[in-house]
Scaffold this active site. Structure first.
Site, PDB file in Angstrom:
ATOM      1  N   TYR A  82       3.129   6.133  15.016  1.00 28.92           N
ATOM      2  CA  TYR A  82       1.834   5.476  14.761  1.00 28.92           C
ATOM      3  C   TYR A  82       0.690   6.440  15.075  1.00 28.92           C
ATOM      4  CZ  TYR A  82      -1.740   1.764  15.190  1.00 28.92           C
ATOM      5  OH  TYR A  82      -2.862   0.976  15.054  1.00 28.92           O
ATOM      6  N   VAL A  99       0.812  -1.228   0.000  1.00 25.29           N
ATOM      7  CA  VAL A  99       0.000   0.000   0.000  1.00 25.29           C
ATOM      8  C   VAL A  99       0.842   1.274   0.000  1.00 25.29           C
ATOM      9  CG1 VAL A  99      -2.002  -1.088   1.094  1.00 25.29           C
ATOM     10  CG2 VAL A  99      -0.275   0.057   2.527  1.00 25.29           C
ATOM     11  N   LYS A 148      -2.030   7.760  12.399  1.00 25.77           N
ATOM     12  CA  LYS A 148      -3.464   7.477  12.567  1.00 25.77           C
ATOM     13  C   LYS A 148      -4.274   8.768  12.731  1.00 25.77           C
ATOM     14  CE  LYS A 148      -3.410   2.948  12.177  1.00 25.77           C
ATOM     15  NZ  LYS A 148      -4.118   2.265  11.077  1.00 25.77           N
TER      16      LYS A 148
HETATM   17  N1  LIG Z   1      -5.160  -4.833  16.773  1.00 25.13           N
HETATM   18  C1  LIG Z   1      -5.433  -3.680  17.343  1.00 25.13           C
HETATM   19  O1  LIG Z   1      -5.552  -3.595  18.568  1.00 25.13           O
HETATM   20  C2  LIG Z   1      -5.618  -2.433  16.515  1.00 25.13           C
HETATM   21  C3  LIG Z   1      -6.064  -1.289  17.173  1.00 25.13           C
HETATM   22  C4  LIG Z   1      -6.253  -0.134  16.438  1.00 25.13           C
HETATM   23  C5  LIG Z   1      -6.017  -0.113  15.077  1.00 25.13           C
HETATM   24  N2  LIG Z   1      -5.571  -1.238  14.474  1.00 25.13           N
HETATM   25  C6  LIG Z   1      -5.333  -1.140  13.044  1.00 25.13           C
HETATM   26  O2  LIG Z   1      -6.069  -2.156  12.387  1.00 25.13           O
HETATM   27  C7  LIG Z   1      -5.423  -2.506  11.175  1.00 25.13           C
HETATM   28  C8  LIG Z   1      -5.267  -4.009  11.122  1.00 25.13           C
HETATM   29  O3  LIG Z   1      -4.454  -4.402  12.197  1.00 25.13           O
HETATM   30  P1  LIG Z   1      -4.459  -5.862  12.847  1.00 25.13           P
HETATM   31  O4  LIG Z   1      -4.495  -5.690  14.299  1.00 25.13           O
HETATM   32  O5  LIG Z   1      -5.467  -6.703  12.160  1.00 25.13           O
HETATM   33  O6  LIG Z   1      -2.962  -6.292  12.541  1.00 25.13           O
HETATM   34  P2  LIG Z   1      -2.356  -7.377  11.548  1.00 25.13           P
HETATM   35  O7  LIG Z   1      -0.900  -7.186  11.660  1.00 25.13           O
HETATM   36  O8  LIG Z   1      -2.975  -8.693  11.813  1.00 25.13           O
HETATM   37  O9  LIG Z   1      -2.874  -6.867  10.110  1.00 25.13           O
HETATM   38  C9  LIG Z   1      -2.225  -5.897   9.345  1.00 25.13           C
HETATM   39  C10 LIG Z   1      -2.106  -6.428   7.927  1.00 25.13           C
HETATM   40  O10 LIG Z   1      -1.556  -5.381   7.115  1.00 25.13           O
HETATM   41  C11 LIG Z   1      -0.643  -5.988   6.230  1.00 25.13           C
HETATM   42  N3  LIG Z   1       0.335  -5.002   5.766  1.00 25.13           N
HETATM   43  C12 LIG Z   1       1.351  -4.436   6.467  1.00 25.13           C
HETATM   44  N4  LIG Z   1       2.051  -3.611   5.675  1.00 25.13           N
HETATM   45  C13 LIG Z   1       1.471  -3.657   4.447  1.00 25.13           C
HETATM   46  C14 LIG Z   1       1.747  -3.020   3.202  1.00 25.13           C
HETATM   47  N5  LIG Z   1       2.778  -2.163   3.057  1.00 25.13           N
HETATM   48  N6  LIG Z   1       0.936  -3.291   2.157  1.00 25.13           N
HETATM   49  C15 LIG Z   1      -0.085  -4.160   2.277  1.00 25.13           C
HETATM   50  N7  LIG Z   1      -0.405  -4.795   3.431  1.00 25.13           N
HETATM   51  C16 LIG Z   1       0.379  -4.536   4.502  1.00 25.13           C
HETATM   52  C17 LIG Z   1       0.014  -7.093   7.037  1.00 25.13           C
HETATM   53  O11 LIG Z   1       0.646  -8.053   6.213  1.00 25.13           O
HETATM   54  C18 LIG Z   1      -1.167  -7.632   7.824  1.00 25.13           C
HETATM   55  O12 LIG Z   1      -1.819  -8.700   7.154  1.00 25.13           O
HETATM   56  C19 LIG Z   1      -4.113  -1.719  11.153  1.00 25.13           C
HETATM   57  O13 LIG Z   1      -4.269  -0.548  10.379  1.00 25.13           O
HETATM   58  C20 LIG Z   1      -3.904  -1.363  12.603  1.00 25.13           C
HETATM   59  O14 LIG Z   1      -3.122  -0.202  12.774  1.00 25.13           O
HETATM   60  C21 LIG Z   1      -5.365  -2.401  15.157  1.00 25.13           C
END
Ligand SMILES: NC(=O)c1ccc[n+]([C@@H]2O[C@H](COP(=O)([O-])OP(=O)(O)OC[C@H]3O[C@@H](n4cnc5c(N)ncnc54)[C@H](O)[C@@H]3O)[C@@H](O)[C@H]2O)c1
Length: 252
Positions: free
Chosen positions: A147, A56, A151
């Site tokens: 981060y 991305v 965000k």
């Molecule tokens: N888990 C939490 O507590 C939480 C809280 C707030 C926000 N988020 C946000 O939710 C989203 C998903 O997070 P998650 O917890 O499912 O984590 P995760 O690590 O399971 O999922 C993130 C996914 O993004 C992919 N990714 C990373 N860099 C990439 C790139 N350059 N191009 C394409 N894909 C890429 C990874 O391979 C992974 O599959 C993220 O944006 C994260 O910041 C998560």
């Protein structure tokens, strides 16, 4: 749907599958195996799915993802820009390369995705876009400055784009998850989890499905009057004024 090889993105892909949708499972090439597992889960749930590798942070890759989506499914009605990475370190110690990478993936990645999605949607009858922000897009979170900045930027992009394209039938919103039990968070030591959960009224990790349900709702006509909103899914953490934890401050 970017970042759909696991976590929140996978749960959302499957939730769209339950609605019978055609879903693009977009993620990095090196997580192809996990992405293909998501494809199988979406199809088990009743949808159609393909994997499209994407980085991305790379504009050509993102433009190709949108083009291939339309070539395969014939249209693009919903987008969930969810890929993200995190990083830690107090402000004065964040590594510069890591800062740049987090901004490139978490902030520029969302802008690039919206750019090409909107270009398609505005000449093809509209659509909906949901960006994944974070609780860290609404409040400062110690030890996560890059981060948090990225965000907060996603929140700004969401609100601005929502206003710019509303009259073209494109509805853009964001979700702001708190601590969600994806592998990344679930594997934290018990003490770290306790510190994250202490200021949160519901006092538990959320589930990826709880975020996925909100994304599906924001993508559906049931939320037709919701525009430019950032929906907290955080067990009350950002509504709680006690969220500052002095134990996390760097010692002088
Ligand atoms: N888990 C939490 O507590 C939480 C809280 C707030 C926000 N988020 C946000 O939710 C989203 C998903 O997070 P998650 O917890 O499912 O984590 P995760 O690590 O399971 O999922 C993130 C996914 O993004 C992919 N990714 C990373 N860099 C990439 C790139 N350059 N191009 C394409 N894909 C890429 C990874 O391979 C992974 O599959 C993220 O944006 C994260 O910041 C998560």
């Amino acid at each position: 749907m970017s970042g759909a090889a696991g976590g929140i993105g996978r749960a959302t892909a499957v939730a769209f599958g339950r609605q019978g949708a055609g879903v693009v499972v977009a993620d990095l090439e090196h997580v192809r195996d996990q992405a293909l597992e998501t494809v199988a889960l979406v199809e088990e749930a009743g949808g159609k799915a393909i994997f499209i590798p994407v980085d991305v942070a790379d504009s050509t890759s993102v433009r190709d993802m949108v083009d291939e989506t339309v070539a395969h499914f014939g249209r693009l009605d919903f987008a969930h820009n969810n890929a993200g990475i995190s990083g830690t370190g107090f402000m004065a110690e964040i590594d510069e390369d890591e800062f740049d990478r987090i901004i490139a993936v978490d902030l520029k990645g969302v802008w690039l995705a919206m750019k090409y999605e909107i270009q398609y949607m505005k000449s093809n009858g509209g659509g909906t876009i949901v960006n994944t922000a974070s609780e860290a897009g609404l409040v400062g979170t110690l030890w996560a400055g890059a981060y948090v900045a990225a965000k907060h930027g996603v929140v700004g992009l969401t609100k601005t784009a929502a206003g710019e394209y509303a009259n073209m039938g494109i509805r853009i919103n964001a979700v702001a998850p708190g601590a969600i039990g994806t592998p990344m968070v679930a594997q934290l030591p018990a003490a770290a989890k306790e510190m994250i959960l202490a200021p949160q009224p519901l006092n538990r990790l959320g589930t990826p499905d709880e975020v996925a349900d909100a994304v599906v709702w924001l993508s559906s006509d049931q939320s037709s009057f919701v525009l430019g909103t950032v929906l907290s899914i955080d067990g009350g953490a950002t509504a709680n004024a006690e969220s500052y934890n002095s134990e996390l401050s760097p010692s002088a």
